[in-house]
Structure formats: C-alpha cells, structure tokens
Design a protein around this motif. Structure first.
Motif, mmCIF file in Angstrom:
data_model
loop_
_atom_site.group_PDB
_atom_site.id
_atom_site.type_symbol
_atom_site.label_atom_id
_atom_site.label_comp_id
_atom_site.label_asym_id
_atom_site.label_seq_id
_atom_site.Cartn_x
_atom_site.Cartn_y
_atom_site.Cartn_z
ATOM 1 N N ASN A 60 0.812 -1.218 0.000
ATOM 2 C CA ASN A 60 0.000 0.000 0.000
ATOM 3 C C ASN A 60 0.845 1.267 0.000
ATOM 4 N N ALA A 61 2.180 1.128 -0.063
ATOM 5 C CA ALA A 61 3.074 2.285 -0.096
ATOM 6 C C ALA A 61 3.947 2.218 -1.347
ATOM 7 N N LEU A 62 4.201 3.375 -1.880
ATOM 8 C CA LEU A 62 4.989 3.464 -3.113
ATOM 9 C C LEU A 62 5.965 4.619 -2.967
ATOM 10 N N THR A 63 7.216 4.377 -3.316
ATOM 11 C CA THR A 63 8.211 5.454 -3.264
ATOM 12 C C THR A 63 8.539 5.898 -4.686
ATOM 13 N N VAL A 64 8.713 7.187 -4.851
ATOM 14 C CA VAL A 64 8.974 7.765 -6.169
ATOM 15 C C VAL A 64 10.310 8.495 -6.135
ATOM 16 N N GLN A 65 11.241 8.074 -6.981
ATOM 17 C CA GLN A 65 12.544 8.740 -7.057
ATOM 18 C C GLN A 65 12.409 10.115 -7.706
ATOM 19 N N GLY A 66 13.387 10.958 -7.422
ATOM 20 C CA GLY A 66 13.383 12.285 -8.012
ATOM 21 C C GLY A 66 13.460 12.264 -9.526
ATOM 22 N N SER A 67 14.159 11.272 -10.074
ATOM 23 C CA SER A 67 14.285 11.184 -11.532
ATOM 24 C C SER A 67 12.948 10.910 -12.207
ATOM 25 N N LYS A 68 11.984 10.356 -11.436
ATOM 26 C CA LYS A 68 10.652 10.106 -11.983
ATOM 27 C C LYS A 68 9.672 11.198 -11.592
ATOM 28 N N ALA A 69 9.873 11.781 -10.425
ATOM 29 C CA ALA A 69 8.974 12.854 -9.977
ATOM 30 C C ALA A 69 9.232 14.151 -10.728
ATOM 31 N N ALA A 70 10.502 14.405 -11.043
ATOM 32 C CA ALA A 70 10.879 15.631 -11.772
ATOM 33 C C ALA A 70 11.967 15.254 -12.767
ATOM 34 N N THR A 71 11.555 14.735 -13.890
ATOM 35 C CA THR A 71 12.509 14.205 -14.870
ATOM 36 C C THR A 71 13.461 15.275 -15.409
ATOM 37 N N ALA A 72 13.005 16.516 -15.444
ATOM 38 C CA ALA A 72 13.840 17.589 -16.001
ATOM 39 C C ALA A 72 15.063 17.868 -15.139
ATOM 40 N N VAL A 73 14.960 17.606 -13.842
ATOM 41 C CA VAL A 73 16.054 17.944 -12.932
ATOM 42 C C VAL A 73 17.320 17.183 -13.301
ATOM 43 N N THR A 74 17.188 15.910 -13.632
ATOM 44 C CA THR A 74 18.358 15.104 -14.000
ATOM 45 C C THR A 74 19.080 15.699 -15.199
ATOM 46 N N ALA A 75 18.316 16.019 -16.244
ATOM 47 C CA ALA A 75 18.916 16.572 -17.463
ATOM 48 C C ALA A 75 19.537 17.942 -17.203
ATOM 49 N N LEU A 76 18.862 18.777 -16.441
ATOM 50 C CA LEU A 76 19.369 20.124 -16.167
ATOM 51 C C LEU A 76 20.628 20.093 -15.315
ATOM 52 N N ALA A 77 20.709 19.120 -14.413
ATOM 53 C CA ALA A 77 21.920 18.980 -13.607
ATOM 54 C C ALA A 77 23.119 18.630 -14.487
ATOM 55 N N LEU A 78 22.901 17.787 -15.478
ATOM 56 C CA LEU A 78 23.979 17.426 -16.407
ATOM 57 C C LEU A 78 24.371 18.617 -17.282
ATOM 58 N N VAL A 79 23.388 19.426 -17.662
ATOM 59 C CA VAL A 79 23.678 20.641 -18.437
ATOM 60 C C VAL A 79 24.548 21.591 -17.614
ATOM 61 N N ALA A 80 24.196 21.760 -16.349
ATOM 62 C CA ALA A 80 24.976 22.634 -15.469
ATOM 63 C C ALA A 80 26.391 22.105 -15.277
ATOM 64 N N LEU A 81 26.513 20.791 -15.145
ATOM 65 C CA LEU A 81 27.835 20.182 -14.985
ATOM 66 C C LEU A 81 28.694 20.424 -16.222
ATOM 67 N N ALA A 82 28.118 20.201 -17.393
ATOM 68 C CA ALA A 82 28.855 20.429 -18.636
ATOM 69 C C ALA A 82 29.237 21.899 -18.791
ATOM 70 N N GLY A 83 28.321 22.796 -18.405
ATOM 71 C CA GLY A 83 28.605 24.223 -18.493
ATOM 72 C C GLY A 83 29.746 24.636 -17.586
ATOM 73 N N GLY A 84 29.751 24.104 -16.374
ATOM 74 C CA GLY A 84 30.826 24.433 -15.437
ATOM 75 C C GLY A 84 32.176 23.981 -15.944
ATOM 76 N N LEU A 85 32.230 22.785 -16.508
ATOM 77 C CA LEU A 85 33.488 22.268 -17.048
ATOM 78 C C LEU A 85 33.922 23.079 -18.273
ATOM 79 N N ALA A 86 32.963 23.470 -19.103
ATOM 80 C CA ALA A 86 33.277 24.248 -20.305
ATOM 81 C C ALA A 86 33.816 25.630 -19.954
ATOM 82 N N ALA A 87 33.384 26.163 -18.821
ATOM 83 C CA ALA A 87 33.836 27.499 -18.414
ATOM 84 C C ALA A 87 35.342 27.545 -18.184
ATOM 85 N N SER A 88 35.937 26.403 -17.861
ATOM 86 C CA SER A 88 37.372 26.372 -17.571
ATOM 87 C C SER A 88 38.227 26.617 -18.810
#
Length: 200
Positions: free
Chosen positions: A48-76
């Motif tokens: 009767n209980a179900l857990t939902v990961q962040g990657s499923k609750a807010a799918t955009a967050v995963t992709a945006l985090a990777l974009v930010a990571l790539a941007g930070g590395l590119a800034a160097s």
C-alpha cells in the motif's frame, strides 16, 4: 594575486560539485505515496506504499543537472564572450531545477501520478503523497548553483587564457628566431606551419 573564490579550479569544482549534488538527489526517494486500499491489490506484491525517485517525480532535474555540470566544465576553457553564454546557460539550468523541484513540493501527488499509474495500471487515482527532504535539498542546491554560476563573470577577469592572436604572436616570434638562427630544415618548416607561421 587571485582571490580564492575567483580561482578557476575552485569555481569550476564548486559548480561541478553542486551539479552532481543535484543529480544525486534525483536518485533518492522524493515522494512517498500511500495508495488507495481499493487499488492495493493491483500493485506488485499488494503493497500500500509506493516510493517515487526524483528522476521520476521531476525528470527535467536530472537533465538540467547534467547541463549545469557540462557548463561548469566548459567554463574552464572558454573565452570571455563564451563565459557569458555559459553563465546564462548554467543560471537557466539552475532556475529550471528550482522550478521543477518546487513544483513537486507544491503538488507531490500530481508529480507521482506517472509512478502510481505504472504501479496500479490506473491513472488519475486518489492517494496520499508526502515529500521527503530531497526536493528541498534540490531547491537549495539549485540556488547555490545559480549563485556559483554568476561568480564566473567577475572571476573571469582573473583568468588568463591564450587566444589565437597570442598563438600568432608566438609563432611570429619563433619564426623570427628561427630565421635569425639560419636556414630551416623540413621538420622546422612543419613546426612553423603548425604555429601559424608561413616559412615561405
């Protein structure tokens, strides 16, 4: 002397760590759902209980985090103009992370509907939903990520970067030295060509 906060290695590492921290939250449980007792039998194992990961609750967050990571590395390795573009991209990614996580906090049941439907086979079902601390952490880290990205602009004034003009000047100086030293062989000619200097 370059301040500690403006050092390229420090700032790039900060942005990378924050982006990875956001990504890490999406692997954790964001929402705990208590299913309708009438639908419990339809779930795997009848739980009767179900857990939902962040990657499923807010799918955009995963992709945006990777974009930010790539941007930070590119800034160097980016030049002055490119750093402005990267700053805007990372700030927008951070804003998207904050908005997506805040949406989950505002209506966790709506964010969990996809997982509920996958578990029960029924969409739009009624259930109780409670958020964990991870969406809040994502919002906080997203704010810090945006602030870290904004530091790129003032910090960039302390960063030294070679441009094609520096390379041309270096090649011209090297070519002049080689000419003054005497005739060049075939290998020297190729080296001078690779530096942008025409040995002819």
């Amino acid at each position: 002397m370059t301040p500690v906060w403006a050092r390229k290695s420090t700032l790039v590492l900060l942005i990378a760590v924050l982006a990875l921290a956001v990504f890490g939250t999406t692997t954790q449980n964001w929402i705990t759902v208590t299913l309708d007792p009438n639908q419990v039998g339809q779930t795997a194992g009848g739980q009767n209980a179900l857990t939902v990961q962040g990657s499923k609750a807010a799918t955009a967050v995963t992709a945006l985090a990777l974009v930010a990571l790539a941007g930070g590395l590119a800034a160097s390795i980016a030049g002055r103009i490119a750093r402005w573009v990267i700053t805007v991209i990372v700030v927008l990614a951070a804003a998207g992370i904050i908005a997506a996580a805040a949406t989950v906090l505002a209506d966790p049941l709506a964010a969990a509907q996809g997982s509920i439907a996958a578990a029960t086979g029924v969409s739009g079902s009624s259930a109780g939903a409670a958020v964990t601390a991870f969406p809040v952490i994502a919002v906080v880290v997203g704010i810090l990520l945006a602030l870290g990205a904004l530091l790129i602009i003032p910090a960039g004034r302390y960063w030294k970067s070679r441009t094609k003009y520096d390379g041309a000047a270096y090649g011209a100086a090297a070519g002049s030295s080689a000419t003054a030293a005497g005739p060049v062989d075939e290998i020297d000619s190729w080296d001078r060509l690779s530096r942008g200097d025409d040995p002819t």
